[in-house]
Design a protein around this motif. Sequence first.
Motif, PDB file in Angstrom:
ATOM      1  N   TYR A 201       0.830  -1.202   0.000  1.00 24.08           N
ATOM      2  CA  TYR A 201       0.000   0.000   0.000  1.00 24.08           C
ATOM      3  C   TYR A 201       0.856   1.240   0.000  1.00 24.08           C
ATOM      4  O   TYR A 201       1.742   1.393   0.832  1.00 24.08           O
ATOM      5  CB  TYR A 201      -0.910   0.019   1.226  1.00 24.08           C
ATOM      6  CG  TYR A 201      -1.966  -1.040   1.175  1.00 24.08           C
ATOM      7  CD1 TYR A 201      -3.135  -0.817   0.472  1.00 24.08           C
ATOM      8  CD2 TYR A 201      -1.776  -2.259   1.786  1.00 24.08           C
ATOM      9  CE1 TYR A 201      -4.102  -1.786   0.400  1.00 24.08           C
ATOM     10  CE2 TYR A 201      -2.743  -3.237   1.724  1.00 24.08           C
ATOM     11  CZ  TYR A 201      -3.906  -2.999   1.025  1.00 24.08           C
ATOM     12  OH  TYR A 201      -4.852  -3.964   0.954  1.00 24.08           O
TER      13      TYR A 201
ATOM     14  N   ARG B 139      -1.717   7.817   0.583  1.00 27.14           N
ATOM     15  CA  ARG B 139      -2.981   8.176  -0.048  1.00 27.14           C
ATOM     16  C   ARG B 139      -2.942   9.605  -0.583  1.00 27.14           C
ATOM     17  O   ARG B 139      -3.884  10.051  -1.214  1.00 27.14           O
ATOM     18  CB  ARG B 139      -4.114   7.985   0.954  1.00 27.14           C
ATOM     19  CG  ARG B 139      -4.199   6.530   1.387  1.00 27.14           C
ATOM     20  CD  ARG B 139      -5.134   6.345   2.521  1.00 27.14           C
ATOM     21  NE  ARG B 139      -6.517   6.407   2.078  1.00 27.14           N
ATOM     22  CZ  ARG B 139      -7.535   6.462   2.904  1.00 27.14           C
ATOM     23  NH1 ARG B 139      -7.332   6.483   4.193  1.00 27.14           N
ATOM     24  NH2 ARG B 139      -8.765   6.492   2.448  1.00 27.14           N
TER      25      ARG B 139
ATOM     26  N   ASP C 287       3.760   1.203   2.259  1.00 28.51           N
ATOM     27  CA  ASP C 287       3.308   2.082   3.339  1.00 28.51           C
ATOM     28  C   ASP C 287       4.503   2.549   4.181  1.00 28.51           C
ATOM     29  O   ASP C 287       5.653   2.164   3.935  1.00 28.51           O
ATOM     30  CB  ASP C 287       2.224   1.400   4.184  1.00 28.51           C
ATOM     31  CG  ASP C 287       2.745   0.219   4.951  1.00 28.51           C
ATOM     32  OD1 ASP C 287       3.934   0.223   5.309  1.00 28.51           O
ATOM     33  OD2 ASP C 287       1.993  -0.727   5.214  1.00 28.51           O
ATOM     34  N   GLU C 288       4.202   3.376   5.183  1.00 30.64           N
ATOM     35  CA  GLU C 288       5.285   4.062   5.897  1.00 30.64           C
ATOM     36  C   GLU C 288       6.237   3.134   6.638  1.00 30.64           C
ATOM     37  O   GLU C 288       7.434   3.407   6.699  1.00 30.64           O
ATOM     38  CB  GLU C 288       4.696   5.099   6.855  1.00 30.64           C
ATOM     39  CG  GLU C 288       3.729   4.514   7.872  1.00 30.64           C
ATOM     40  CD  GLU C 288       3.136   5.598   8.767  1.00 30.64           C
ATOM     41  OE1 GLU C 288       2.571   6.554   8.236  1.00 30.64           O
ATOM     42  OE2 GLU C 288       3.261   5.466   9.995  1.00 30.64           O
ATOM     43  N   TYR C 289       5.732   2.035   7.184  1.00 30.81           N
ATOM     44  CA  TYR C 289       6.605   1.113   7.927  1.00 30.81           C
ATOM     45  C   TYR C 289       7.578   0.405   6.987  1.00 30.81           C
ATOM     46  O   TYR C 289       8.780   0.302   7.260  1.00 30.81           O
ATOM     47  CB  TYR C 289       5.750   0.101   8.696  1.00 30.81           C
ATOM     48  CG  TYR C 289       6.542  -0.987   9.368  1.00 30.81           C
ATOM     49  CD1 TYR C 289       7.488  -0.685  10.350  1.00 30.81           C
ATOM     50  CD2 TYR C 289       6.363  -2.321   9.018  1.00 30.81           C
ATOM     51  CE1 TYR C 289       8.222  -1.686  10.965  1.00 30.81           C
ATOM     52  CE2 TYR C 289       7.090  -3.320   9.634  1.00 30.81           C
ATOM     53  CZ  TYR C 289       8.016  -2.999  10.601  1.00 30.81           C
ATOM     54  OH  TYR C 289       8.753  -3.984  11.204  1.00 30.81           O
ATOM     55  N   ILE C 290       7.043  -0.056   5.854  1.00 33.86           N
ATOM     56  CA  ILE C 290       7.899  -0.744   4.879  1.00 33.86           C
ATOM     57  C   ILE C 290       8.921   0.248   4.311  1.00 33.86           C
ATOM     58  O   ILE C 290      10.086  -0.084   4.101  1.00 33.86           O
ATOM     59  CB  ILE C 290       7.055  -1.361   3.737  1.00 33.86           C
ATOM     60  CG1 ILE C 290       5.956  -2.265   4.302  1.00 33.86           C
ATOM     61  CG2 ILE C 290       7.921  -2.148   2.757  1.00 33.86           C
ATOM     62  CD1 ILE C 290       6.437  -3.489   5.025  1.00 33.86           C
TER      63      ILE C 290
ATOM     64  N   GLN D 298       7.722 -10.218   3.275  1.00 39.31           N
ATOM     65  CA  GLN D 298       6.957 -10.154   4.529  1.00 39.31           C
ATOM     66  C   GLN D 298       5.789  -9.184   4.436  1.00 39.31           C
ATOM     67  O   GLN D 298       4.890  -9.237   5.267  1.00 39.31           O
ATOM     68  CB  GLN D 298       7.869  -9.706   5.670  1.00 39.31           C
ATOM     69  CG  GLN D 298       8.875 -10.758   6.084  1.00 39.31           C
ATOM     70  CD  GLN D 298       9.984 -10.158   6.935  1.00 39.31           C
ATOM     71  OE1 GLN D 298       9.855  -9.058   7.458  1.00 39.31           O
ATOM     72  NE2 GLN D 298      11.069 -10.872   7.068  1.00 39.31           N
ATOM     73  N   SER D 299       5.821  -8.283   3.458  1.00 41.43           N
ATOM     74  CA  SER D 299       4.798  -7.229   3.428  1.00 41.43           C
ATOM     75  C   SER D 299       3.504  -7.726   2.795  1.00 41.43           C
ATOM     76  O   SER D 299       2.978  -7.143   1.876  1.00 41.43           O
ATOM     77  CB  SER D 299       5.309  -6.010   2.678  1.00 41.43           C
ATOM     78  OG  SER D 299       5.618  -6.375   1.368  1.00 41.43           O
ATOM     79  N   ARG D 300       3.012  -8.824   3.318  1.00 43.14           N
ATOM     80  CA  ARG D 300       1.747  -9.363   2.840  1.00 43.14           C
ATOM     81  C   ARG D 300       0.649  -8.927   3.803  1.00 43.14           C
ATOM     82  O   ARG D 300       0.914  -8.528   4.908  1.00 43.14           O
ATOM     83  CB  ARG D 300       1.813 -10.878   2.760  1.00 43.14           C
ATOM     84  CG  ARG D 300       2.125 -11.525   4.089  1.00 43.14           C
ATOM     85  CD  ARG D 300       2.347 -13.000   3.927  1.00 43.14           C
ATOM     86  NE  ARG D 300       2.600 -13.620   5.213  1.00 43.14           N
ATOM     87  CZ  ARG D 300       3.775 -13.718   5.779  1.00 43.14           C
ATOM     88  NH1 ARG D 300       4.828 -13.204   5.196  1.00 43.14           N
ATOM     89  NH2 ARG D 300       3.929 -14.299   6.947  1.00 43.14           N
ATOM     90  N   GLN D 301      -0.551  -9.078   3.327  1.00 48.35           N
ATOM     91  CA  GLN D 301      -1.681  -8.675   4.181  1.00 48.35           C
ATOM     92  C   GLN D 301      -1.854  -9.597   5.357  1.00 48.35           C
ATOM     93  O   GLN D 301      -1.563 -10.768   5.250  1.00 48.35           O
ATOM     94  CB  GLN D 301      -2.958  -8.705   3.360  1.00 48.35           C
ATOM     95  CG  GLN D 301      -3.383  -7.323   2.954  1.00 48.35           C
ATOM     96  CD  GLN D 301      -4.735  -7.344   2.349  1.00 48.35           C
ATOM     97  OE1 GLN D 301      -4.964  -8.021   1.362  1.00 48.35           O
ATOM     98  NE2 GLN D 301      -5.636  -6.615   2.940  1.00 48.35           N
TER      99      GLN D 301
END
Lengths: 69, 137
Positions: free
Chosen positions: B3, B6, B75-78, B134-137
């Motif tokens: 993600y 936005r 997203d911000e963490y990734i 690892q960045s899976r839902q």
Amino acid sequence: MKNRLRELRAQRDWTQAELATRLHVSRQTVNAIETGRYEPSLSLAFTIARLFKQPIETIFQPDKAPQDA
Amino acid sequence: MLYGDRVMPTKPISRKSAIAALLWSQFVYWCAVAIAAWAVACMPAGGIRSALALTPIGPALLVFSVSYWLYRACDEYIRQRMLQAAAVTAVGMMLLVTVYYYLQLAGLPPLNLAWISDFGWVLFIGQIIPILRQSRQ
């Protein structure tokens, strides 16, 4: 920084993946916030507060209150 | 799915496509490096040799573009973890250069810049792929 994300999520019976979808972030991000490995940006913290309809300070609390000057 | 922010909406991309894009861009880059190395080693000096030696510049820009595209799509963490990977890569390269500088003073042959670049890419991609996986839902 402590947070009540896991508790609030559990109250609504959401999985990490469901919460991640609602927040438009990855599940890994939700997991990292819940376990305290990552502190979200102000923007994401406000999104979380809006989603749970609670003031931001009831969800996120600093470990130690700042000392008065 | 990954993600993006936005503010500038990005179409969610699958983890599989993200890793495939990264690996394909790397594949093209390494092929170009092989062509350049072959041209420098085997061809007589001239315009064609110079042109082939410069071949990796295009794929290198592609690798940078893909990395940036992936960064924007996360997203911000990734993104934070990707920046950490870039920082670790920078420190690793700095250490390599520093250590080899002294080894060179001790008598080792001069190190080609291509080796330093290759070391950096391997180190960076080696860290990024587990993050994307690892960045899976």
